[in-house]
Every structure is written in C-alpha cells, then in structure tokens.
Design a protein around this motif. Structure first.
Motif: not given
Length: 324
Positions: A55, A58-59, A177, A214, A217-218, A221
């Motif tokens: 994640p 993506l961030l 991902a 994001l 989700v981070t 995780m």
C-alpha cells in the motif's frame, strides 16, 4: 533513442538487475546464505517490509507518504498481546487489530485530506502518538504464549523447503496490488493525482476520497503486519517493528517510486524490498553490526531519492543528443 535503451536505463530495471547480482554473489561467496533455513529467515524477515510496501507504493505514487506504519504495527501487536492476556480468543483479536488499523489509517487520511495538512508532518506526529498509546496499552511486558498453530504458520516452512508458509498469502496480496495499480482506472487515477493533483481534480477524479482510501488500506496492512510480527517472532511488545518505516520507505524509493508522486512500478518496489532484505541478510551473515546496517539503510534511502533522478537526466540527455 531506441526503446530498448530507454527500458534498460529505467531505475526499476537497474534495481532488478542489482537484486539478481546480489543474489548470485551471495549464493556463490557468502557462507550459509544458500541453505534452506537461512533463505527462510531471509524471506520471513523481509515479509513485514514487503507487506507494508504494497500500500505504501500506491500511497507514494499518489504523492503522499505514511511514516506511522511501524507505530501502527507496534500498536496492533500491543493490543493483540493485551487482549490475549485478558483471555480473548485469537480469532476475535485479529479482526479487532485490523479494525484498529482502519482507525489509525482514517485518522491520518482525514487529517491530510480534510484539513489539508502535509502527510509527512501528520504521520510523524501519529508515529509518536501511536507508539505512545502502544506503551500505555501493554507497558514493558512481552506476551509470548500465543497458540502454537498460529506461531507455526507465521514462522514455519513448507516441509523441508525454504519457502515460508506466510509467503503464499503475500503473493496473493501482491497480485491484487499489481492489478489495482497497473490494470484498473483507480490505479491510473493515482498516477494522475501524483503527477498533478489539480489536473486530476479537473479531470473528475475524486482526489480526497482516493487518498483517504489509500491511508486506510495502509493502516490495515500495517496492523496486519503487526499481528504477523508478533506471531513470527513469538513476542508482542509495544516496541515491535520500531524503525520499520525507514526500511519500508527506503525499499519503496529504492525501487524507483518517485517521492514526488506520479511515477514508478510495483515490480520495482518489490525488487527494492527484496534487494534491501537480501542486503540486510548478507550483512548479518557477515557479522555486520545492527548500527552499521542502519547506516547502510540510510545511505540507500539517499541513493534511492537521487538515483531515479540521475537516471532520468541521463535519459533526457541521451534523447537530446540522439539524431532526429
């Protein structure tokens, strides 16, 4: 300039090549690297970095960062240890820890997207706050008596092979991902946001909602990583995963994800993760001190910021110098 040459000097390609060279060198010249037990240690110790790097990639592509991930993992482990000591079933504890990750991620995301605060400053603050809460929750205690089947899954291997049992769920998460970032409209919108948030907004992309998702989700995780860390090392403490954020950020940036956002590949980030993990493993086998390993990680972090920029400048210079 030929496309093959452009591809060859891409930073993520360079990192992948460096990983292969390091592995070949380690198998050939570092005693003990190639045995199944050490390879299992290498992969198992790299998994916490790899899980959060998914994640985080993506961030960072979207132009943000979360430095509180290690503290979120530590808080998750502390809550897990506290609830286990209080007699709660592990099957109930793990969902609670994941929900805690949602809360931590939402706090970061709301502060960034609704109040307009810079994510670097926000997550430095929550880094300290979450770690402090973890210490309040569990104190200086260490909880070690988790159920054997969970400890075996987190630290065990498939038979006599080097492959950790926990590596297969990571591969599933990695595949998800990759698809999200590189094969969906949402993933393309993240690159657009990172390249120019204002242009993305004018194009109809819901920037704040995407970033809030994001961060959430981070957080989840990071919390999952905290659970895995406590089970893998058979110890839940408030200071679990201390310093992990440095390794995650170093690995992601080393893999060619642009700190300014808008550029990079998940393949490059994963290559950066395992390059850093392999390097740490080799240094341990060579009896390099933990302090020196931290120095090396810091140097790699600087190189990872400078490297892609240098590679781009070389590409631009070659393009400018090439005939029509």
């Amino acid at each position: 300039m030929p496309e093959s040459l452009t591809r060859a000097i891409r930073w993520d390609t360079v990192v992948g090549a460096l990983l292969i060279v390091l592995l070949l060198f380690s198998f050939g010249f570092v005693d003990g690297f190639g045995n199944a037990l050490n390879l299992s240690f290498f992969l198992g110790n790299t998994l916490p970095i790899a899980l959060i790097a998914l994640p985080m990639t993506l961030l960072v592509v979207s132009g943000e960062i979360d430095l509180s991930v290690a503290s979120t993992a530590g808080l998750s482990g502390a809550v897990m240890g506290k609830l286990w000591n209080d007699g709660m079933a592990i099957e109930t504890i793990i969902p609670i820890c994941l929900l805690l990750g949602v809360v931590c991620g939402l706090v970061n995301g709301l502060l960034v997207t609704r109040l307009g605060l810079p994510s670097l400053a926000v997550t430095i603050g929550t880094l300290a706050a979450y770690r402090g809460i973890a210490q309040i929750v569990l104190g200086s205690n260490a909880v070690t008596d988790f159920p054997t089947q969970y400890l075996d899954f987190a630290a065990g291997r498939f038979g006599d092979s080097f492959l950790p049992q926990a590596f297969l769920p990571f591969l599933v998460l990695l595949a998800i991902a990759v698809v999200v970032l590189h094969a969906t409209p949402f993933g393309r919108s993240l690159f657009a946001i990172g390249a120019s948030e204002e242009a993305a907004r004018f194009a109809g992309i819901r920037v704040k909602r995407a970033k809030l998702l994001l961060f959430t989700v981070t957080g989840v995780m990071a919390s999952l990583t905290g659970v895995f860390w406590a089970l893998h090392y058979a110890s839940a403490r408030y200071d679990n995963a201390t310093g992990l954020e440095l390794s995650v950020v170093a690995a992601v940036l080393l893999g060619g994800i642009d700190f300014d956002g808008g550029k990079g590949t998940l393949g490059g980030a994963v290559a950066g993760v395992f390059l850093l993990g392999a390097l740490q493993n080799v240094m341990s086998l060579l009896n390099v001190s933990a302090q020196s390993q931290i120095v090396v990680t810091g140097v790699l972090l600087v190189i990872s910021v400078l490297g892609p920029r240098v590679a781009r400048q070389i590409a631009i210079a070659r393009a400018a110098g090439s005939p029509g």
